[in-house]
Design a protein around this motif. Structure first.
Motif, mmCIF file in Angstrom:
data_model
loop_
_atom_site.group_PDB
_atom_site.id
_atom_site.type_symbol
_atom_site.label_atom_id
_atom_site.label_comp_id
_atom_site.label_asym_id
_atom_site.label_seq_id
_atom_site.Cartn_x
_atom_site.Cartn_y
_atom_site.Cartn_z
ATOM 1 N N ALA A 220 55.713 -3.359 108.695
ATOM 2 C CA ALA A 220 55.263 -2.655 107.529
ATOM 3 C C ALA A 220 56.346 -2.618 106.271
ATOM 4 O O ALA A 220 57.179 -2.248 106.489
ATOM 5 N N SER B 137 47.062 6.346 102.477
ATOM 6 C CA SER B 137 46.537 5.510 103.256
ATOM 7 C C SER B 137 45.255 5.455 103.760
ATOM 8 O O SER B 137 43.801 4.652 104.347
ATOM 9 N N PHE C 56 41.906 3.068 102.796
ATOM 10 C CA PHE C 56 41.441 2.514 104.275
ATOM 11 C C PHE C 56 39.141 2.623 104.111
ATOM 12 O O PHE C 56 38.989 2.115 104.483
ATOM 13 N N ASN D 215 42.987 -5.513 106.873
ATOM 14 C CA ASN D 215 44.099 -6.065 107.972
ATOM 15 C C ASN D 215 43.254 -4.464 108.215
ATOM 16 O O ASN D 215 43.826 -3.374 108.678
ATOM 17 N N ILE D 216 41.742 -4.109 108.357
ATOM 18 C CA ILE D 216 41.652 -2.814 109.502
ATOM 19 C C ILE D 216 41.669 -2.945 110.220
ATOM 20 O O ILE D 216 40.728 -3.693 111.599
ATOM 21 N N ASP D 217 42.626 -2.385 111.227
ATOM 22 C CA ASP D 217 42.159 -2.004 113.013
ATOM 23 C C ASP D 217 42.613 -0.882 113.405
ATOM 24 O O ASP D 217 43.342 -0.314 112.359
ATOM 25 N N SER E 129 45.424 -1.050 114.649
ATOM 26 C CA SER E 129 47.114 -1.392 114.217
ATOM 27 C C SER E 129 47.100 -1.311 112.513
ATOM 28 O O SER E 129 48.832 -0.447 112.782
ATOM 29 N N ILE E 130 46.929 -0.882 111.554
ATOM 30 C CA ILE E 130 46.363 0.170 110.485
ATOM 31 C C ILE E 130 47.009 1.315 110.795
ATOM 32 O O ILE E 130 48.129 1.584 109.622
ATOM 33 N N SER F 20 50.505 0.916 111.219
ATOM 34 C CA SER F 20 51.471 0.892 110.179
ATOM 35 C C SER F 20 51.567 1.428 108.918
ATOM 36 O O SER F 20 52.637 1.658 108.521
#
Lengths: 286, 168
Positions: free
Chosen positions: B29, B110, B114, B125-127, B129-130, B133
């Motif tokens: 990050a 964020s 999102f 990169n939205i999943d 892990s965001i 992050s």
């Protein structure tokens, strides 16, 4: 009066919001060219970012000065040894290459090796400043003949493709990017074809659309098939980590460890004169 | 001079993010220095100026990135507005309050990124892990906010960023 003022702000904000939403929408898909203002901003950064890379290099040289003589001697010895091995290997390969060329011309096959492409070397000067969108920036742009969608490789393998270009710099989308798909084959068996996709946040790749009967296993090398618009044939993509059956039960997918370490990338090559070999010609080659 | 510095800050922030901080990510990050500057400006200058500054800085960042131009502009403008509303509720000379505001700002930004990026699933990169992050980015931002807030606060009281003449 106050209410009127509030209304004025309300309309201003609304118009700005709608205008920005239209802008987001129009820049959400890939554009052939970036706007003048974006080019100006990027070109303003290029000399600064190149300066940082140069400074780091000099700092590196400075630290070498202080490394112990023994350590350097050891390194020189091991490099000499490696150099000898590579020279011998090179001789053998040169012989093979000449033989291959003779046989190819005898059979009327086309030369598809990487050496026939013109490549522009470039330095990685920056990385994306955002968590949401990962890419790298190189110090060569349209002035050096670089155009959008050209393939970018390193000595280890495929890096990605040019996403946008300004005069002195280019932004490169890495193959780990979700939007990128590369036609690929298994180097050992030569028959398995699939598509390698980026997984986004992770540094791994996934090869999909592999027929279930394919002979693909962990440890296999994956290379470009030459069937994509942008990538020449025969560039290393990575090594298969694991293979699994896709939910539909007819296709396999494989997790791939990229050949390139994207975090440590310093120099890349941009392939500037690649034109795709049409599938029919390609079949002849195979 | 004040406006020149205010304009220079996002420029420097992106330069540092793309060269220095990108090499020192915490668990993949990166910090968001542009956001830190927006949050501090909004916190010290109120919601309207905060929203405008957030919009301009976000737009500049978007133009550098070249995709989805306007996403950061909107999310930073809303973040700037909300943080600006907090101005009257907290004493802004306290460092801890400054750090808390950065944390709130990072979480809000964020969240808006999102929501705005939801429709653009394939590129952002939205999943899951965001979320991690965003958490790591909050930590990174708070760490960076310590020296930045001390400089920013002092500078806006009596240094380069202080209001003079009619501005006040």
């Amino acid at each position: 009066m106050k209410k009127h003022l509030k209304n004025k702000y309300f309309w201003l904000v609304l118009i700005l919001f709608i205008g920005t939403s239209i802008l987001i929408n129009s820049t959400s898909s890939e554009r052939n060219q970036i706007s003048l203002i974006e080019k100006i901003i990027r070109d303003a950064y290029t000399p600064l970012q190149s300066g940082v890379v140069e400074f780091k290099d000099r700092l590196g040289n400075f630290t070498v000065f202080f490394s112990s003589k023994e350590q350097l001697q050891q390194e020189i010895d091991s490099l000499k040894e490696q150099n000898q091995e590579l020279t011998i290997e090179n001789q053998v390969l040169r012989e093979d290459k000449m033989e291959l060329r003779r046989l190819r011309s005898l059979l009327g096959f086309q030369d598809i090796s990487l050496s026939k492409y013109e490549m522009v070397p470039a330095r990685v000067i920056a990385r994306s400043p955002s968590n949401w969108y990962r890419n790298i920036v190189i110090d060569k742009g349209s002035d050096s003949g670089i155009e959008k969608d050209m393939a970018v490789i390193s000595s280890r393998g495929l890096v990605g493709k040019v996403a946008s270009v300004s005069r002195d710099s280019a932004h490169i989308d890495l193959i780990t990017h979700r939007e990128i798909a590369v036609g690929a084959i298994v180097q050992e068996s030569r028959e398995t074809q699939g598509i390698v996709e980026g997984l986004g946040n992770s540094n791994l790749l996934r090869m999909v659309n592999i027929p279930y009967y394919s002979n693909v296993e962990a440890g296999n090398n994956i290379i470009t098939s030459g069937l994509s618009e942008s990538y020449p044939k025969g560039i290393d993509i990575g090594v298969v980590k694991e293979v699994e059956l896709q939910p539909d039960g007819i296709l396999l997918s494989a997790l791939i460890e990229p050949a390139v370490n994207f975090d440590k990338l310093e120099e890349v090559l941009v392939v500037i004169n690649y034109t795709r070999v049409s599938p029919s010609e390609d079949n002849v080659v195979e | 001079m004040r406006y020149f510095i205010l304009g220079l800050l996002p420029f420097i922030a992106i330069f540092l993010q793309s060269t220095f901080f990108s090499a020192y990510s915490i668990n993949d990050a990166l910090p968001d220095l542009v956001l830190i500057f927006v949050v501090f400006f909004a916190f010290l200058n109120g919601e309207k100026k905060g929203a405008v500054y957030g919009f301009v800085c976000g737009l500049f960042e978007d133009l550098y990135l070249g995709r989805f131009i306007g996403v950061s502009a909107i999310s930073k403008a809303i973040t700037g507005y909300i943080i600006g509303r907090l101005q009257v509720r907290f004493f802004n000379e306290n460092l801890l309050v400054g750090l808390m505001v950065v944390f709130i700002g990072t979480v809000l930004n964020s969240l808006f990124m999102f929501i705005l990026g939801w429709s653009a699933f394939s590129v952002f990169n939205i999943d899951t892990s965001i979320i991690s992050s965003a958490i790591y980015q909050s930590i990174y931002n708070i760490l960076l906010a310590v020296p930045v807030y001390i400089w920013y606060y002092n500078s806006s009281q009596r240094g380069l960023l202080s209001l003079t003449g009619r501005d006040r």
